[in-house]
Design a protein around this motif. Sequence first.
Motif, PDB file in Angstrom:
ATOM      1  N   HIS A  43       8.053 -21.298 -51.086  1.00  0.00           N
ATOM      2  CA  HIS A  43       7.913 -23.011 -50.662  1.00  0.00           C
ATOM      3  C   HIS A  43       6.684 -23.184 -49.852  1.00  0.00           C
ATOM      4  N   VAL A  44       6.194 -24.366 -50.157  1.00  0.00           N
ATOM      5  CA  VAL A  44       5.199 -24.909 -49.704  1.00  0.00           C
ATOM      6  C   VAL A  44       5.606 -26.383 -48.571  1.00  0.00           C
ATOM      7  N   ARG A  45       5.064 -26.424 -47.422  1.00  0.00           N
ATOM      8  CA  ARG A  45       5.569 -27.582 -46.605  1.00  0.00           C
ATOM      9  C   ARG A  45       3.943 -28.048 -46.067  1.00  0.00           C
ATOM     10  N   LEU A  46       3.919 -29.210 -46.128  1.00  0.00           N
ATOM     11  CA  LEU A  46       2.806 -30.103 -45.157  1.00  0.00           C
ATOM     12  C   LEU A  46       3.383 -31.071 -44.494  1.00  0.00           C
ATOM     13  N   ILE A  47       2.827 -30.839 -43.123  1.00  0.00           N
ATOM     14  CA  ILE A  47       3.602 -31.726 -42.053  1.00  0.00           C
ATOM     15  C   ILE A  47       2.010 -32.690 -41.349  1.00  0.00           C
ATOM     16  N   ARG A  48       2.358 -33.614 -41.197  1.00  0.00           N
ATOM     17  CA  ARG A  48       1.391 -34.356 -40.335  1.00  0.00           C
ATOM     18  C   ARG A  48       2.016 -34.917 -39.103  1.00  0.00           C
ATOM     19  N   ALA A 100      -1.549 -31.510 -55.920  1.00  0.00           N
ATOM     20  CA  ALA A 100      -0.373 -32.376 -55.182  1.00  0.00           C
ATOM     21  C   ALA A 100      -0.681 -32.676 -53.661  1.00  0.00           C
ATOM     22  N   VAL A 101      -1.416 -31.615 -53.028  1.00  0.00           N
ATOM     23  CA  VAL A 101      -1.881 -31.869 -51.640  1.00  0.00           C
ATOM     24  C   VAL A 101      -2.718 -32.780 -51.489  1.00  0.00           C
ATOM     25  N   SER A 102      -3.745 -32.754 -52.413  1.00  0.00           N
ATOM     26  CA  SER A 102      -5.048 -33.827 -52.278  1.00  0.00           C
ATOM     27  C   SER A 102      -4.292 -35.278 -52.471  1.00  0.00           C
ATOM     28  N   ARG A 103      -3.337 -35.524 -53.360  1.00  0.00           N
ATOM     29  CA  ARG A 103      -2.951 -36.748 -53.461  1.00  0.00           C
ATOM     30  C   ARG A 103      -1.928 -37.181 -52.122  1.00  0.00           C
ATOM     31  N   ARG A 104      -1.174 -36.411 -51.609  1.00  0.00           N
ATOM     32  CA  ARG A 104      -0.220 -36.550 -50.419  1.00  0.00           C
ATOM     33  C   ARG A 104      -1.368 -36.888 -48.944  1.00  0.00           C
ATOM     34  N   TRP A 159      -1.914 -40.214 -46.805  1.00  0.00           N
ATOM     35  CA  TRP A 159      -1.919 -40.220 -45.385  1.00  0.00           C
ATOM     36  C   TRP A 159      -3.286 -40.620 -44.933  1.00  0.00           C
ATOM     37  N   GLY A 160      -4.261 -40.993 -45.759  1.00  0.00           N
ATOM     38  CA  GLY A 160      -5.477 -41.564 -45.263  1.00  0.00           C
ATOM     39  C   GLY A 160      -6.385 -40.174 -44.478  1.00  0.00           C
ATOM     40  N   LEU A 161      -5.868 -39.103 -45.152  1.00  0.00           N
ATOM     41  CA  LEU A 161      -6.743 -37.705 -44.648  1.00  0.00           C
ATOM     42  C   LEU A 161      -7.192 -37.208 -45.856  1.00  0.00           C
ATOM     43  N   SER A 162      -8.132 -37.679 -46.590  1.00  0.00           N
ATOM     44  CA  SER A 162      -8.480 -37.129 -47.794  1.00  0.00           C
ATOM     45  C   SER A 162      -9.749 -36.354 -47.359  1.00  0.00           C
ATOM     46  N   GLU A 163     -10.541 -36.628 -46.298  1.00  0.00           N
ATOM     47  CA  GLU A 163     -11.607 -35.941 -46.033  1.00  0.00           C
ATOM     48  C   GLU A 163     -11.216 -34.486 -45.419  1.00  0.00           C
ATOM     49  N   PHE A 164      -9.716 -34.361 -45.308  1.00  0.00           N
ATOM     50  CA  PHE A 164      -9.318 -32.873 -45.066  1.00  0.00           C
ATOM     51  C   PHE A 164      -8.796 -32.026 -46.363  1.00  0.00           C
ATOM     52  N   GLY A 165      -9.079 -32.691 -47.681  1.00  0.00           N
ATOM     53  CA  GLY A 165      -8.599 -32.496 -48.600  1.00  0.00           C
ATOM     54  C   GLY A 165      -9.161 -31.072 -49.233  1.00  0.00           C
ATOM     55  N   PHE A 166     -10.404 -30.885 -49.203  1.00  0.00           N
ATOM     56  CA  PHE A 166     -11.228 -29.771 -49.667  1.00  0.00           C
ATOM     57  C   PHE A 166     -10.839 -28.477 -48.846  1.00  0.00           C
ATOM     58  N   ALA A 201      14.803 -33.235 -21.294  1.00  0.00           N
ATOM     59  CA  ALA A 201      14.040 -33.282 -22.593  1.00  0.00           C
ATOM     60  C   ALA A 201      14.874 -34.263 -23.539  1.00  0.00           C
ATOM     61  N   ARG A 202      14.215 -35.361 -24.134  1.00  0.00           N
ATOM     62  CA  ARG A 202      14.888 -36.311 -25.003  1.00  0.00           C
ATOM     63  C   ARG A 202      14.210 -35.816 -26.425  1.00  0.00           C
ATOM     64  N   THR A 203      15.178 -35.537 -27.455  1.00  0.00           N
ATOM     65  CA  THR A 203      14.840 -35.130 -28.634  1.00  0.00           C
ATOM     66  C   THR A 203      14.038 -36.172 -29.701  1.00  0.00           C
ATOM     67  N   ARG A 204      13.148 -35.998 -30.340  1.00  0.00           N
ATOM     68  CA  ARG A 204      12.440 -37.028 -31.246  1.00  0.00           C
ATOM     69  C   ARG A 204      12.577 -35.989 -32.565  1.00  0.00           C
ATOM     70  N   GLU A 205      12.797 -36.973 -33.694  1.00  0.00           N
ATOM     71  CA  GLU A 205      12.873 -36.592 -34.939  1.00  0.00           C
ATOM     72  C   GLU A 205      11.633 -36.906 -36.077  1.00  0.00           C
ATOM     73  N   LEU A 206      10.793 -35.876 -36.388  1.00  0.00           N
ATOM     74  CA  LEU A 206       9.664 -36.398 -37.214  1.00  0.00           C
ATOM     75  C   LEU A 206      10.084 -37.021 -38.370  1.00  0.00           C
ATOM     76  N   PRO A 207       9.336 -38.164 -38.803  1.00  0.00           N
ATOM     77  CA  PRO A 207       9.796 -39.257 -39.959  1.00  0.00           C
ATOM     78  C   PRO A 207       9.457 -38.427 -41.039  1.00  0.00           C
ATOM     79  N   PRO A 208      10.530 -38.500 -41.975  1.00  0.00           N
ATOM     80  CA  PRO A 208      10.570 -37.888 -43.481  1.00  0.00           C
ATOM     81  C   PRO A 208       9.107 -38.183 -44.236  1.00  0.00           C
ATOM     82  N   ASP A 209       8.305 -39.289 -43.926  1.00  0.00           N
ATOM     83  CA  ASP A 209       7.410 -39.631 -44.645  1.00  0.00           C
ATOM     84  C   ASP A 209       6.075 -38.776 -44.183  1.00  0.00           C
TER      85      ASP A 209
END
Length: 903
Positions: free
Chosen positions: A825-830, A788-792, A796-803, A760-768
Amino acid sequence: MASRFARFRHLPVKRLISRSTRSVAGQVLVFQVALVVLLVACGVFALILQSERDTNAEARRRSTAVAETFAHSPGVLAALRAPDPSKILQPLTEAARRAAGVDFIVVMDTEGIRYTHPLPDRIGKRFVGEIGPSLAGKVYVESVNGPLGREVQATVPIENADDEVVALVSAGMKVKSVESQLARQLPIILGAGAGALVLSIGVTALVGRRLRRQTHSLAPDEMTVMYEHHDTVLHSVREGVLIVAADGRLVLANDEARRLLELPPDVEGRLVTELPGLDPETTALLASGREATDEVHLAGERLLAVNQRPTDREGGPKGTVVTLRDSTELQALTGRAEVARERLRLLYDAGLRIGTTLDVLRTADELARVPIPRFADFVTVDLADAVLHGEEPAPTATDMRRAAVSGIREDHPLSAQGRLFHYLPATPQARGYGSGRSQLVSDLPTATGWRVQDPERAKAIIDYGIRSLITAPIRARGVVLGMANFWRTQHHERFNEDDLSLAEELVARAATSIDNARRYTREHTLAVTLQRSLLPQAMPEQNALDIAFRYLPAQSGVGGDWFDVIPLPGGRVAVAVGDVVGHGLHAAATMGRLRTAVHNFSALDLPPDELLSHLDDLVGSIDQHEAAESAAGVVGATCLYGIYDPVTRRYVMARAGHLAPALVQPDGTVTFPDVPAGPPLGLGGLPFQTAELCLAEGTQLVLYTDGLIEDRRRDLDVGMELLRAALTGHPDRPPEETCKDVLDSLLPERPKDDVALLVARTRELPPDRIADWDVPPDPAAVAGMRDAVSRRLEEWGLSEFGFTMELILSELITNAIRYGSGPIHVRLIRDRRLICEVADGSSTSPHLRYAATTDEGGRGLFLVSQLAERWGTRYTPQGKVIWAEQALPGDMPSGDDAQPRPA
């Protein structure tokens, strides 16, 4: 003849009647020695008597002569007239006695009164002896007991001039003196007797030795038995006997020899070269005198086995003894026995060389190779196609596949291996398959039934020179598995009924092995199918690791090695590899149970050490349950379990008796991290420890089972170094190529133990693609977090998931503020999905409730479960994390900018 004498000489005592303890020579020797001793003894006795007689006579003669000489000596008469005769005569008698060699000379008067005596005190005393005859003028000799002992004495008268007896003189010797003279002569007599005895015994011994050679030390009764039975035995045996002298003349021929060689009556005494009717080779053998053992020679229409040996080995006369045995019928029997021996040897070789493996094709090939060329020139083996797959054969000879072909040449016209046949009913193969009995086609060119299958190939077979066929059913446990075909060319005899039985025996020995191989193939296929179904069929979709894997079953069958890749919430991935000791269905089933348990425990999002603890308890309970049912438990199992987080690049792992993984750093170096080695699964009571590593992006994580590096021919350290060498220096090599190169380097051949390898070769999830916020423990902060979540999401182009995401976060943050503790603490991961996580410092787990219509609360988590694709809770050292996931379109990140950076 010498050997025959020797055999009589060694006969047991009980086999001879009244056998003497001595041979003829020995008895003659004893008799002659006794006779010589007796003669010598008689001679010595006669010599002693003669010597004694001569000594006594000599004593008488000397005594008489001395007495007469002294009586007639001058001066004796004058001395007698003297006043004191003793004074004059005593010195004279003593001098005369010593000079004459007698013991005494006594002079006395006519009354017997002594004038002289060797003992002076005896003078004047009366003389002991008879004096009457001497007074009468006679010489008188006698033996008396006198003063000196036993004496021989002679008494002589002394006369004057008138012939009157005036005195007497007695001279004599003691008997002891006479015996001493005899004793001096006795050694000479005895020596002469001893010499005569030794000479006589020596001559007797020489005579006995020669007699012993002539009689071969046989006792009289032995000689009697031998000579009484000599003619009977010699002329009654069914073996011809000839004795040939050193000069080549025939000394003896018994009746059987005369019959076998057809010799005339007057043959004895003639040269063997002149014997009529003998084969030249036989004549040459008899004349040569050389040793021969079971040489076969012709004598008319007979075959004779001839043996020839010299007769002088044990001191016999020079020559040879020849035995003749009619072996005409024996040669025929020997030929048949040799054929039977060859067939037994062929069957023995078949037992050793057929069935060495549990492979159907290999066993069929062994059956085809063993009979060539000793029994057949070509052999083909046709098996039901179902048998090759481990299944039961069909009832008819259709779907028969050629499993093996072998022969003395490669350019034969027989069908090649692998061809599928549908034998027609008229063919011997179909008849034998249906009836279960062997078929003999002795003359192929004239037979027609076998041609209907393929006339062109049949013609090619005849043109090639193949003339005879036996087709035998391969029958085991009442089921026909196929047909074995034996072919002979024109260079050998055609098959017959005897060959048919041998072919059946050969096939019978192979049938059980083929059936065992078929059953093993079926069981092996089932086991492999089971194991393959229990192993991952494909890697799950995830973005944390670039994965390649290999699984190699062992030579002995399926085993218990396994691996797994399990996606976890938060974009994390769990990687597991394990090993169950043993092979077979039990190991495969146990592996499936453990892999299922790992999946179930990983769904609880447990840390590696806790997961191994639960797995250890499970294995212990399995062992206890199966031991109670008298079944085999999990006899040894190991596991390595780790979780990789692409957000933090953290890899947390724990192991239960398993080998540590290998890490290939981005610079190409290889390390084996020091992971605490826990006990194997099932021991119970011992804790497991975790190790946490921070892996650079592009690091290759190599997990494997012990079959990759362990080998009986090398140490474990050597295998580890080979693995290090195969991994070192290739940082950019894809995982697929890494798997291939590692297996080629460490396993050039098929392994004896099963092998599981995962790279298994590791990958890193980009900070953005990660957004996180700290939330104050105030309900008013929930509104700010929704904004804040709606703006993020818009970024990411996922405004349809905001509500939907706003509702989920509102409920999770509200529960954390109300029921949890800080920090929050709140974390949002795409990632492949949209993931939101709410962490707090409390370890209290929320519970989903179904509120009634009259309840004012209790609907928050219900809304989360309805709006989210998945949701759950995991615990951390600082508290807990409640997470929820939403599926993205196509369950894939949209846009090139959403792809994780390649390693």
